[in-house]
Write an enzyme that holds these catalytic residues in place. Sequence first.
Site, short mmCIF file in Angstrom:
data_model
loop_
_atom_site.label_atom_id
_atom_site.label_comp_id
_atom_site.label_asym_id
_atom_site.label_seq_id
_atom_site.Cartn_x
_atom_site.Cartn_y
_atom_site.Cartn_z
N GLU A 52 0.82 -1.23 0.00
CA GLU A 52 0.00 0.00 0.00
C GLU A 52 0.85 1.28 0.00
O GLU A 52 0.47 2.29 0.57
CB GLU A 52 -0.97 0.01 1.19
CG GLU A 52 -1.98 -1.12 1.15
CD GLU A 52 -3.01 -1.06 2.27
OE1 GLU A 52 -2.85 -0.24 3.20
OE2 GLU A 52 -3.98 -1.82 2.22
N GLU A 84 -6.76 -7.46 -0.72
CA GLU A 84 -7.30 -7.32 0.63
C GLU A 84 -8.74 -6.83 0.55
O GLU A 84 -8.99 -5.65 0.30
CB GLU A 84 -6.49 -6.32 1.48
CG GLU A 84 -5.12 -6.81 1.89
CD GLU A 84 -4.42 -5.83 2.84
OE1 GLU A 84 -5.11 -5.00 3.49
OE2 GLU A 84 -3.18 -5.90 2.94
#
Length: 691
Positions: free
Chosen positions: A49, A118
């Site tokens: 991320e 995710e």
Amino acid sequence: MPGMVFRTTNKAFMDEMQNFTTMIVDMVKKENLFASQGGPIILAQIENEYGNVMGPYGESGKAYIKWCANMAQSLDVGVPWIMCQQNDAPQPMLNTCNGFYCDNFVPNNPNTPKMWTENWTGWFKQWGGKNPHRTTEDVAFSVARFFQRGGTFNNYYMYHGGTNFDRTAGGPYITTSYDYDAPLDEYGNLNQPKYGHLKQLHDVLHSMERTLTYGNISTIEFGNSASATIYKTEEGSSCFFGNGNEKSDATISFQGESYVVPAWSVTILPDCKNEAYNTAKITTQTSMMVKKPNEAEDTPSTLKWSWRPENMDNFLLKGKGESTQTQLFDQKVVTNDQSDYLWYMTTVKFKKRDPFSGKNMSLRVNSTAHVLHAFVNGKHIGSQHAENGKFNYVFEKDVKFKSGRNVIALLSITVGLANYGAFFESKPAGITGPIFITGRNGDETIVKDLSAHKWSYKTGLIGFESQLFRTESMSKWSVESVPFNRTMTWYKTTFKSPLGNDPVVVDLMGLGKGTAWVNGNNIGRYWPAFISSENGCDAKCNYRGAYHAEKCLTNCGEPTQRWYHVPRSFLNAEGDNTLVLFEEMGGNPSLVSFQTTRVGSVCANVYEKNIIELSCDRKPISAIKFASFGNPDGNCGSFVKGTCESSNNTVDILTQECVGKEKCSIDVSTKKFGAPDCSGATRRLAVEAIC
């Protein structure tokens, strides 16, 4: 390490990162675990991320991501590398999506499969916060919509909740429990209906696997956020009917048939004719979990305690530490993350004719300690902790200093270090100052700045160093006059392991803040004294509309975490077990008790023409508390009969079919229950069974 900056073109960091990544890859290769070696690992990920926090790093961030890609590729793992949330991921990295929804995600290379690394099934909890919940219907909607729009891979974060034992909770302020409202809860129990509803969804998707992977895709837009997507091969077609409208149901006409798709839902038709699944229609039971007392104890509510104080004399009265500096250091620099605790100590001398004499004096500390306990000349003058997400605050207390030497001892405590965001390693923790003594007399104010004083530092606490938590610790404990609500105090007791194999928890209601050990195993930080605010909870949660972490909260006005997981692997099945507590703020250990967690009752509220399975998770069903076939109302635990109900005795039918069995399957039909007249509305069965 000197000159270290994380996650940028910093040589020291890149060296460490490459060493670590290489070590992991070599370990995996040694065991032949990559798919290219015949093993099960089909993807590898580098970074995490970074795109979300990349902006502040500027050009160095872009160069760093290119370096990450080249470094990863050079390790020759034989499977694709992915980067999540990295829209500029360099080829041949595959960029992927993380979030609550990824149906609108488009990879940066048209040849890259659309992957969701995710899918957040819930959210984490923070001290002082409430319990987050993401509805089952919304998680299912997000998955079905993702596959409707060409998704190829969906991974859940978290699929199994867990526990941050010892000091592993990140932060600041992430709780010991990391249950996450996941399909499998912190203890490994099925979180129903989330587990079952998603299992059914994936069973349907798997049945369409060939069509989804080889089919040509076409979409029909019906307006008002309703659409149909058709996957077609020579053998046949599979359809998704989606309705992204938050308020109104959609009626879709397709190939001469009419289908009603509820608001914020997706209907799946593997043959494009018959509805096999709808994300908003749950046909799985809801399990209500309960805590049971420890039946292995004759009187489980009254554990016998011994105690001893934390030895602080060297710090409170002498101000003696391990090192001295004439400045205030960030806590991370001194402790090297070996402990949550750091003493900051200094001495201040006042002469008899000091300018401060005769004035009202106060100690003022500009603090980034997550928790601060302040002492002057051995006396505790006050404590303060960060609240509402604000981790810098001013601690100020009136103090009576004496003439001569005065010892100021500040105990700074961290509760999980920052682990997210740009430059998170440089976010301050501890007491970075400035620190002042202020003297006031009428309009006159004088200030003494202690920031550049000689400060003495001591990492950790004596009780931790001497391992008072070890079962075989030879230290002396007192059973006389066990004190309650005393700060910086150690407590010890023994207990019997709860019978059976249900997961074990310890209820720490009544305690303040500290750490707990069972048989020498650190079960994590506890803080039941931190109560969440009274406002912001939802009695009933509407699954329609985009989820966010503040939606569907529960547990208002209660301790953020009251129960703490004790794995049975930590326990002695025979004989005594030891519980040790270090209580920092002051609490009442007499309320502590061990319990087991299990399914207490199961419920269902299912439309006719479905089959519902009731299961008590390897325990027999003991009674049917409520059952009605017609248009019952309410929720699990509070069902009520509606305006229409079948004339057959639904409770008797279900008692005969289910009571005494570990599970039973019920065909929800008029043939079984009779045909109540509900004025054309679809009939439902509501049932609550006791385990």
